[in-house]
Design a protein around this motif. Structure first.
Motif, short mmCIF file in Angstrom:
data_model
loop_
_atom_site.label_atom_id
_atom_site.label_comp_id
_atom_site.label_asym_id
_atom_site.label_seq_id
_atom_site.Cartn_x
_atom_site.Cartn_y
_atom_site.Cartn_z
N ARG A 145 -60.75 -23.43 -7.35
CA ARG A 145 -59.86 -22.97 -6.28
C ARG A 145 -60.15 -23.76 -5.01
O ARG A 145 -61.30 -23.88 -4.59
CB ARG A 145 -60.08 -21.48 -6.01
CG ARG A 145 -59.70 -20.56 -7.16
CD ARG A 145 -59.97 -19.12 -6.78
NE ARG A 145 -59.78 -18.21 -7.91
CZ ARG A 145 -60.10 -16.92 -7.86
NH1 ARG A 145 -60.63 -16.40 -6.76
NH2 ARG A 145 -59.90 -16.16 -8.91
N ARG A 146 -59.12 -24.28 -4.40
CA ARG A 146 -59.27 -25.03 -3.16
C ARG A 146 -58.70 -24.21 -2.01
O ARG A 146 -57.65 -23.58 -2.12
CB ARG A 146 -58.52 -26.37 -3.26
CG ARG A 146 -59.10 -27.36 -4.23
CD ARG A 146 -60.36 -27.98 -3.69
NE ARG A 146 -60.08 -28.82 -2.53
CZ ARG A 146 -59.77 -30.11 -2.61
NH1 ARG A 146 -59.69 -30.71 -3.79
NH2 ARG A 146 -59.55 -30.82 -1.52
N THR A 147 -59.42 -24.22 -0.90
CA THR A 147 -58.97 -23.56 0.32
C THR A 147 -59.21 -24.49 1.49
O THR A 147 -59.98 -25.45 1.40
CB THR A 147 -59.75 -22.24 0.57
OG1 THR A 147 -61.12 -22.57 0.81
CG2 THR A 147 -59.66 -21.29 -0.63
N ARG A 153 -63.95 -18.54 -9.59
CA ARG A 153 -63.83 -19.45 -8.45
C ARG A 153 -63.86 -20.91 -8.90
O ARG A 153 -63.16 -21.76 -8.37
CB ARG A 153 -64.98 -19.17 -7.47
CG ARG A 153 -64.94 -20.04 -6.20
CD ARG A 153 -63.85 -19.56 -5.25
NE ARG A 153 -63.72 -20.45 -4.13
CZ ARG A 153 -64.46 -20.37 -3.01
NH1 ARG A 153 -65.39 -19.44 -2.90
NH2 ARG A 153 -64.24 -21.21 -2.02
#
Length: 241
Positions: A165-167, A236
């Protein structure tokens, strides 16, 4: 190993002398006493004089084995890091290489199992710093062994198509882990290294709360909570179980 079994180009190991064997035996006994004292007085309370007294030695004699209290602490710290690292490595290596999820879970469970079984050694390496003591450079690689296991799993999973997951917040962490990436995982993206650090921190945070009694009157089943954290970390990273 017999002479004919000896690898080509190597000389047979020389047998130890009686003096060498006696020295190793005494050093082992001193370390056994020191480990017990860790549980009784903590790292800050370790005393070479008290250890020598229990061993039946004059206090000056112990300096033949350890130059100072700090030298003894370093030996105990290296021993603890390497014991933990070996335990986690063994657990992770029993899982098929293509099963990245179970490799991660096995390593994470081994971290907790070792800490619960060896709370005083865990406290030495992950508890409060010992006043006046600074760990030397030669502890770095021993301390990194568990992290390197996690990085190896992440590397293999990435090569197999891992999509974490990229944020936006994750991208902002790049400067914070630039040196770590360069030193230990130059073939991984800084974002993936940052995820590894976050995961490592979260796992050790839960372990520390359990070992240091912070879950008392709050969490009745630390093992179940830890399994939840493992699942969260797997999600994640983009793993699925």
């Amino acid at each position: 190993m017999t002479t004919q079994d000896q690898p080509a180009g190597t000389a047979p190991a020389k047998p130890q002398t009686a003096r060498q064997r006696a020295r190793e035996q005494t050093e082992r006994e001193l370390l056994d006493i020191a480990r017990r004292h860790l549980g009784e007085v903590g790292a800050a309370g370790l005393s070479l004089r008290a250890i020598a007294r229990e061993r039946g030695m004059v206090s000056s004699a112990v300096y033949r084995y350890f130059d100072s209290r700090d030298a003894l602490l370093t030996t105990l710290i290296l021993e603890a890091y390497n014991a933990l690292g070996a335990f986690v490595e063994h657990a992770e290596q029993t899982i098929p290489r293509a099963d990245h999820q179970q490799r991660f879970a096995a390593a994470a469970r081994a971290m907790r199992a070792w800490a619960v079984a060896h709370p005083h050694q865990y406290s030495l390496i992950y508890g409060s710093p010992v006043p006046g003591y600074a760990a030397p450079q030669d502890t770095i690689m021993a301390a990194a062994r568990v992290g390197l296991v996690l990085f190896d799993i992440m590397r293999d999973a990435k090569n197999a198509g891992l999509h974490p997951r990229r944020t936006a917040a994750l991208d902002h962490t790049v400067p914070a882990v630039k040196q770590l990436t360069s030193d230990f995982a130059p073939d991984l993206s800084p974002q993936l290294v940052a995820l590894g650090v976050e995961s490592w921190t979260r796992l050790y945070g839960a372990i520390s709360f359990e070992v240091f009694g912070q879950f008392n009157q709050m969490v009745r089943d630390p093992a179940a909570l830890y399994e939840f954290i493992i699942d969260e970390e797997l999600a994640r990273f983009g793993f699925a179980r």
